[in-house]
Design an enzyme around this catalytic site. Structure first.
Site, mmCIF file in Angstrom:
data_model
loop_
_atom_site.group_PDB
_atom_site.id
_atom_site.type_symbol
_atom_site.label_atom_id
_atom_site.label_comp_id
_atom_site.label_asym_id
_atom_site.label_seq_id
_atom_site.Cartn_x
_atom_site.Cartn_y
_atom_site.Cartn_z
ATOM 1 N N GLU A 176 56.873 54.614 28.092
ATOM 2 C CA GLU A 176 57.231 53.236 27.698
ATOM 3 C C GLU A 176 58.198 53.203 26.512
ATOM 4 O OE1 GLU A 176 53.691 50.754 27.250
ATOM 5 O OE2 GLU A 176 53.403 50.743 29.416
ATOM 6 N N GLU A 295 51.390 53.536 35.654
ATOM 7 C CA GLU A 295 50.292 52.779 35.027
ATOM 8 C C GLU A 295 50.190 51.454 35.756
ATOM 9 O OE1 GLU A 295 50.108 52.302 30.722
ATOM 10 O OE2 GLU A 295 50.922 54.316 30.450
HETATM 11 O O1 AHR Z 1 46.894 52.191 29.229
HETATM 12 C C1 AHR Z 1 46.942 51.619 27.956
HETATM 13 C C2 AHR Z 1 48.324 51.576 27.364
HETATM 14 O O2 AHR Z 1 49.100 50.649 28.087
HETATM 15 C C3 AHR Z 1 49.135 52.831 27.443
HETATM 16 O O3 AHR Z 1 48.871 53.691 26.383
HETATM 17 C C4 AHR Z 1 50.536 52.340 27.363
HETATM 18 O O4 AHR Z 1 51.443 53.201 28.015
HETATM 19 C C5 AHR Z 1 50.473 50.976 27.976
HETATM 20 O O5 AHR Z 1 51.080 50.044 27.168
#
Ligand code: AHR
Ligand code: AHR
Length: 499
Positions: A176, A295
């Site tokens: 990210e 994610e």
């Molecule tokens: O999964 C929780 C967080 O969400 C992770 O660390 C990050 O990559 C995202 O913002």
């Protein structure tokens, strides 16, 4: 029972969207809250094995069957130095971890992670730190993991107990990096230049590795999808996947819209698939880059993200209900429908932190979202099929009229087996659903599994762990290429078919 309205799904095993990558059923574990420590890894627990891994957690992970696991973060990654997490445990540094304001003992690191992956039969996917980390550190990590003995980093691995290379094939170039919250956040060009240079070193160490470039951290980011275009144009020939992240939520308590979120997930994938095509055409490239949704999950209820400098604090321990499980099921349907361009995905996360599995010292709880993931991971394989779905619609505030049914299907010719995944988004009436095979039909519906309930907010708790679960129903022969199903409102139905 009121038979309600009817819907129809036409299936043709020759109408193939693409091959379903098993890596779509992946998970993510981060050094955050109680995901690793006191979740998966708890050497002091009576329930731990000889590696310090919780036996009950590993057993539940086996049921979920994640085919790939992304590690060690997450926002954690951007301040993490992998050398802290290898070597004798007593000598590993205890550090202040800035992303989650927690204490990191480094008692779990690369070797422990590889052990977990091997136990689960999952591919490891490691991230390199492009926040505070250097490109040297990124290259050295590949050498440490994948090079044969005989040079500095590989010999360190051997000295730390692993004579054979780990053979880690999948690697993430940071996490990210478009987010201002990220340690070492950069603009798209600065990130992409650093990612490209790290990629060169990493692939020089091991040309067989596959690299994922950080795409936008959400489709709501102001830089989306321009970030993705810029980063891809700079890194195209060096990378194999572009990541996307998204967390869904029912913040306005608008369940009708929430249950239609597949629309949004599909738009997100379409926009990025278009961006890939644009960049490939612009660069006149013969190389392909695919998507990795590394994610994804529901996350909006628990926003506790500051650890107060504790070890393993309780952070974002989201409680999942039935409507969340039905959103997760639709997300997996979208993965099948876009499997031509989406090749990997990681449910964030696997244990305690926004997770299907919650732990207590004396046991675990399977949350509602555990069940759709387990069903897809078990039954979706082979080819994804392009279905014809005809269903009544219902009104949503966010997306207008939407079909009551969201569906996907797979057929695995090698096994002579298929599965149809059906979400009924309606809240009140059951639907009579006719499945019709065009062309060759299966011999029978071997089994039917249903996840359903009457209250969208119903959730499992340690005291009542079986409110949401999988109900098996008997199958029956397919007659003249047809099969009729009654699907209750607020449900996921999986029909497994066999030759
Ligand atoms: O999964 C929780 C967080 O969400 C992770 O660390 C990050 O990559 C995202 O913002
Ligand atoms: O969908 C995007 C692009 O389309 C992929 O990079 C390529 O494989 C396909 O042609």
């Amino acid at each position: 029972m009121n038979a309600g309205r009817s819907a129809r799904i036409a299936i043709d095993e020759e109408r193939v969207i693409g091959r379903i990558s098993p890596l779509l059923f992946g998970g993510f574990i981060e050094h955050m809250g109680r995901c690793v420590y006191r979740g998966i890894f708890d050497p002091g627990s009576a329930l731990a094995d000889e590696h310090g891994l919780r036996i009950d957690v590993v057993a539940a992970l086996r049921e979920l069957n994640p085919r790939i696991i992304r590690y060690p973060g997450g926002n954690f990654l951007s301040g993490y130095h992998w050398r802290d997490g290898v070597g004798p445990v007593a000598q590993r540094p205890r550090r202040r971890e800035l992303a989650w304001q927690s204490i990191e003992t480094n008692h779990f690191g690369t070797h422990e992670f590889i052990t977990l992956c091997r136990m689960l039969g999952a591919e490891p996917m490691l991230g390199v730190n492009l926040g505070t980390g250097t490109i040297e550190e990124a290259g050295a990590y590949v050498e440490y993991c994948n090079a044969p003995a005989g040079t500095l980093e590989a010999d360190r691995r051997v000295a730390n107990g692993a004579p054979e290379p780990f053979g880690v094939r999948y690697w993430c170039l940071g996490n990210e990096m478009d987010g201002p919250w990220q340690i070492g956040h950069m603009d798209a060009t600065a990130y992409a230049v650093k990612a490209r240079e790290a990629a060169k070193l990493m692939k020089w160490h091991d040309p067989s590795i596959r690299l994922t470039l950080c795409g936008s951290s959400s489709s709501h980011m102001p830089t989306y999808p321009e970030w993705d275009r810029i980063a891809l144009e700079i890194c195209w020939e060096y990378v194999d996947y572009l990541s996307l992240h998204f967390y869904a939520g029912n913040r306005d308590d608008d369940t009708d819209s929430y249950l239609a979120l597949a629309r949004q997930f599909e738009d997100h994938l379409d926009a990025l698939a278009g961006t890939l095509r644009y960049v490939k055409a612009k660069l006149r490239s013969r190389h392909d880059v695919y998507l990795s949704w590394d994610e994804w999950n529901v996350w909006y209820k628990d926003q506790t993200m500051q650890g107060g400098w504790q070890e393993a604090p309780h952070l974002i321990e989201e409680v999942y209900n039935l409507e969340d499980a039905l959103v997760v099921a639709q997300w997996l349907n979208v993965f099948l429908r876009r499997c031509d361009v989406l090749k990997m995905a990681c449910l964030a996360q696997l244990v305690n932190v926004i997770a299907p599995i919650l732990t207590r010292p004396d046991g675990i709880l399977r949350q509602s979202i555990f069940y759709p993931f387990a069903l897809f991971s078990r039954y979706a394989s082979g080819d994804s099929l392009d279905l014809l779905v005809q269903a009544p619609t219902y009104a949503t505030r966010m997306f207008g009229e939407q079909p009551l049914i969201d569906a996907a299907a797979s057929y695995d010719a090698g096994q002579g087996k298929g599965a149809i995944f059906i979400v009924h988004r309606g809240r009140t009436e059951p639907l009579t659903l006719d499945l019709e095979w065009q062309g060759r039909a299966p011999y029978r519906v071997a089994s039917i599994y249903q996840v359903s309930g009457s209250d969208p907010k119903a959730a499992n708790t340690f005291d009542t762990p079986d409110v949401i679960g999988i109900r098996p129903l008997p199958g029956a022969p397919v007659v003249d290429g047809r099969f009729r199903l009654q699907v209750p409102p607020l449900s996921l139905t999986v029909a497994v078919v066999e030759r």
